[in-house]
Write an enzyme that holds these catalytic residues in place. Sequence first.
Site, PDB file in Angstrom:
ATOM      1  N   GLN A 104       0.808  -1.221   0.000  1.00  0.00           N
ATOM      2  CA  GLN A 104       0.000   0.000   0.000  1.00  0.00           C
ATOM      3  C   GLN A 104       0.845   1.276   0.000  1.00  0.00           C
ATOM      4  OE1 GLN A 104      -2.810  -0.296   3.247  1.00  0.00           O
ATOM      5  NE2 GLN A 104      -3.680  -2.197   2.475  1.00  0.00           N
ATOM      6  N   HIS A 166      -1.443   0.630   5.492  1.00  0.00           N
ATOM      7  CA  HIS A 166      -2.070   1.757   6.196  1.00  0.00           C
ATOM      8  C   HIS A 166      -1.116   2.945   6.389  1.00  0.00           C
ATOM      9  CE1 HIS A 166      -5.200  -1.177   8.168  1.00  0.00           C
ATOM     10  NE2 HIS A 166      -5.145  -1.262   6.849  1.00  0.00           N
ATOM     11  N   GLU A 259     -15.723   5.310   7.855  1.00  0.00           N
ATOM     12  CA  GLU A 259     -16.305   6.441   8.579  1.00  0.00           C
ATOM     13  C   GLU A 259     -16.030   7.772   7.898  1.00  0.00           C
ATOM     14  OE1 GLU A 259     -15.684   4.625  13.120  1.00  0.00           O
ATOM     15  OE2 GLU A 259     -14.703   6.496  12.524  1.00  0.00           O
ATOM     16  N   TYR A 269     -11.087   9.400  18.015  1.00  0.00           N
ATOM     17  CA  TYR A 269     -12.121   8.825  17.160  1.00  0.00           C
ATOM     18  C   TYR A 269     -12.266   7.314  17.313  1.00  0.00           C
ATOM     19  CZ  TYR A 269     -12.771  13.457  15.568  1.00  0.00           C
ATOM     20  OH  TYR A 269     -13.072  14.797  15.561  1.00  0.00           O
ATOM     21  N   TYR A 280     -11.982  -9.540  10.822  1.00  0.00           N
ATOM     22  CA  TYR A 280     -11.787 -10.290   9.587  1.00  0.00           C
ATOM     23  C   TYR A 280     -11.939 -11.793   9.800  1.00  0.00           C
ATOM     24  CZ  TYR A 280     -10.134  -6.095   7.199  1.00  0.00           C
ATOM     25  OH  TYR A 280     -10.056  -4.856   6.622  1.00  0.00           O
TER      26      TYR A 280
END
Length: 389
Positions: A104, A166, A259, A269, A280
């Site tokens: 990623q 991420h 979100e 948050y 998962y």
Amino acid sequence: MMILTLKKPLLLIILCCVPWFCSRLAFAETLLTGESEGMQFRVEKVAQGLGVPWGMAFLNSSQIIFTERSGKIKILTLAPLFTSQATASIIELQGVPIVNATEQGGMLDVAVPDDFKPGDWIYFTYSKRHQASTVTTLARAKRNGQHLLQWTELLVTRSATDTSRHFGSRITFDDKGHLFFTVGDRGVRSNGQDLSTHAGSVLRLNRDGSVPADNPFVGVKATLPEIWSYGHRNPQGLVYDSENNRLWMIEHGPRGGDEINLIAAGANYGWPVISYGKEYWGPFQVGEGTHKTGMEQPVKYYVPSIAPGSLLRYSGNAFPKWQGNLLAGALKLTHINRISLDTQGHAVGEERLLQDLNERVRALAESPEGWLYFSTDSGLILRLRPLQD
């Protein structure tokens, strides 16, 4: 002998009736047409054969700077609508650092503030090898023709893990000289609640990379002063609404639980303590459920996940009924997600646009005329504009 003199508008009409002349007027290929809120639009192909165009920003009315996740940065010059040149021209910029483009990671976002002028700083985020790991990095540079000059790293984040997941990362600017950018939790859930790492956070800096004195954790022991908010999983959409002084963010949940959040200074948050997603490995709720005292609730969440790749607040005149709406590119569910808001910032409506394209929508950019440009993971840059323009 009578001499007939034609005025230019009439001459153009006559010439356009001649098949040879009309054949030289090339148009961008229209992929589909549609309607939203009674407004008709067309989707056109602007460029193709690219890598994964991860970030895009308008430098002026005819040029887009964009990144490819593999590590390239390019300039796309748009062709006029009525021209013999059917597609945009693209050049690759020199002076780009080596990125760690694995899984990623790679060259991620590119952004310029609203007051950008030629020769000003252009801002980038990317994944960089640092010691034995890879970290999200914020940098800036200036462009001179086909070259990026004065490449300067503003923040090499403390976000190292042993994963390649991420990284975030999106950039936006407020109208007070600040820059915000996101870093994902780097695949380590506990990072979301750890203020000694930049992972799982929205960060706020001055444009020169210094830390604003009024950041919420300045002077707080065992915390990083760049952090603006925390408890995030993988935020890949960020936009500042200068009209209402609001910072909006969209992030990936696990299995469900993407979100949209209204970001406040110092707020938590919830990730990974609370989430609307599931684990998962089974039908189990993540963490402690969906609510906990001291942790913020999203403005909107998605079950199942749409896998958001970007976020834009529409402000143009081309689609007046979209003004003030949030638009998000969806990767997994392959569409553009349009969210209408009330005056208090509550989500009151949703529309899923362009599902028939079946494309993973990555980046979004609004042109000066209010047209919507977007990139796809299949290597396309497309635009959505009114049908009658």
